[in-house]
Design a protein around this motif. Structure first.
Motif, PDB file in Angstrom:
ATOM      1  N   THR A  32       4.407  -0.715   0.673  1.00  0.00           N
ATOM      2  CA  THR A  32       3.522  -1.604   0.105  1.00  0.00           C
ATOM      3  C   THR A  32       3.927  -1.928  -1.452  1.00  0.00           C
ATOM      4  O   THR A  32       4.077  -3.010  -2.160  1.00  0.00           O
ATOM      5  CB  THR A  32       1.714  -0.512  -0.362  1.00  0.00           C
ATOM      6  OG1 THR A  32       1.171  -0.773   1.087  1.00  0.00           O
ATOM      7  CG2 THR A  32       0.961  -1.799  -1.649  1.00  0.00           C
ATOM      8  N   MET A  37      -0.713   4.096  -4.042  1.00  0.00           N
ATOM      9  CA  MET A  37       0.155   2.682  -3.039  1.00  0.00           C
ATOM     10  C   MET A  37       1.214   3.899  -2.106  1.00  0.00           C
ATOM     11  O   MET A  37       1.675   4.378  -2.697  1.00  0.00           O
ATOM     12  CB  MET A  37       0.095   1.688  -3.067  1.00  0.00           C
ATOM     13  CG  MET A  37       1.811   1.508  -4.574  1.00  0.00           C
ATOM     14  SD  MET A  37       1.804  -0.025  -4.560  1.00  0.00           S
ATOM     15  CE  MET A  37       1.052   0.304  -6.192  1.00  0.00           C
ATOM     16  N   SER A  43       1.172  -6.043   3.150  1.00  0.00           N
ATOM     17  CA  SER A  43       1.771  -6.489   3.074  1.00  0.00           C
ATOM     18  C   SER A  43       1.660  -7.206   1.393  1.00  0.00           C
ATOM     19  O   SER A  43       0.346  -8.329   1.937  1.00  0.00           O
ATOM     20  CB  SER A  43       2.805  -7.354   2.427  1.00  0.00           C
ATOM     21  OG  SER A  43       3.473  -7.958   1.726  1.00  0.00           O
TER      22      SER A  43
END
Length: 253
Positions: A125, A121, A102
């Motif tokens: 994420t 990503m 995170s």
């Protein structure tokens, strides 16, 4: 007058390739906020110093010409407190972070000329980027999409505070996300720059809403405005219209 290491706020290091030594240096600077690393082969791994409970407060990380394969978010959770992350010519990097990471504090992301990237990503994420205000991705010639798929369920991904997106000189970029099960919302997006992304004919496969965007402007190689086209109601329709008119450089304002 020399300041004690624990009072340092900003540090620039070049060609430090011993990861244990790097850890020893950094964990003697618990108040360090800005770290600039040039030509590094490793970033942060667990060390005896970290097990003592010292916590880094890094807010800004700049990596340039580094040979790192991963940034080390999983090994060092304190990196998840970053507010600014800038990567330049990190060609062995395959993605920004593992799916489990995170990045809830990140406000500014800048990635330039990282030719090893295929996608930036995972969707999990992306959902964590609740504070992100600026995303600038440029010159990553192998990058095919920004957000990649993790599952088959339909989901909404909201970039609630994202104001600026710049996608420039991404020769293989096909879309922001090529999976139809993700719908994106950009309620704060005011500036979208899509320039020299010749394979990109739609923004996402699953739809994208950006209510603050109003116009599409084409520019020439010198950056001068050439034409303005009417907003078509959503990102996909407007970008498709631009490509149908052979507009390569697109600026949304």
């Amino acid at each position: 007058m020399k300041h004690p290491m624990h009072r340092l706020k900003e540090l620039i290091l070049s060609k430090v390739n011993d990861d244990e030594r790097l850890c020893q240096i950094l964990y003697r600077m618990p108040n360090l906020e800005k770290l600039y690393l040039w030509s590094a082969k490793h970033l942060l791994k667990e060390s005896s110093e970290s097990r003592l409970g010292t916590v880094l407060q890094l807010k800004e990380l700049v990596l340039s010409r580094s040979k790192i394969k991963d940034i080390g978010f999983e090994q060092e959770p304190v990196l998840q407190r970053l507010e600014l992350l800038s990567l330049f010519t990190c060609n062995k990097l395959r993605n920004l972070a593992p799916p489990s990471v995170s990045l809830a504090y990140l406000t500014n992301l800048k990635v330039d000329y990282c030719h090893g990237l295929r996608n930036l990503m995972a969707s999990s994420t992306a959902k964590s980027l609740v504070q992100l205000k600026s995303m600038k991705i440029r010159g990553c010639y192998e990058l095919e999409e920004i957000v990649t798929n993790e599952g088959n369920e339909k989901e909404q991904i909201v970039f609630g505070k994202l104001i600026t997106i710049e996608l420039k000189r991404l020769n293989k970029l096909k879309s922001f996300c090529s999976y139809s099960n993700y719908e994106f919302k950009f309620p704060s997006l005011e500036v979208l720059i899509v320039s020299e992304c010749r394979m990109m004919e739609r923004f996402t496969e699953g739809g994208a809403r950006a209510p603050k965007l109003q116009n599409i402007v084409s520019s020439n190689e010198e950056g001068k405005e050439e034409a303005k086209w009417q907003w078509e109601g959503d990102l996909n329709a407007t970008i498709q219209k631009g490509f149908n008119k052979v507009l390569i450089h697109l600026f949304m304002i």
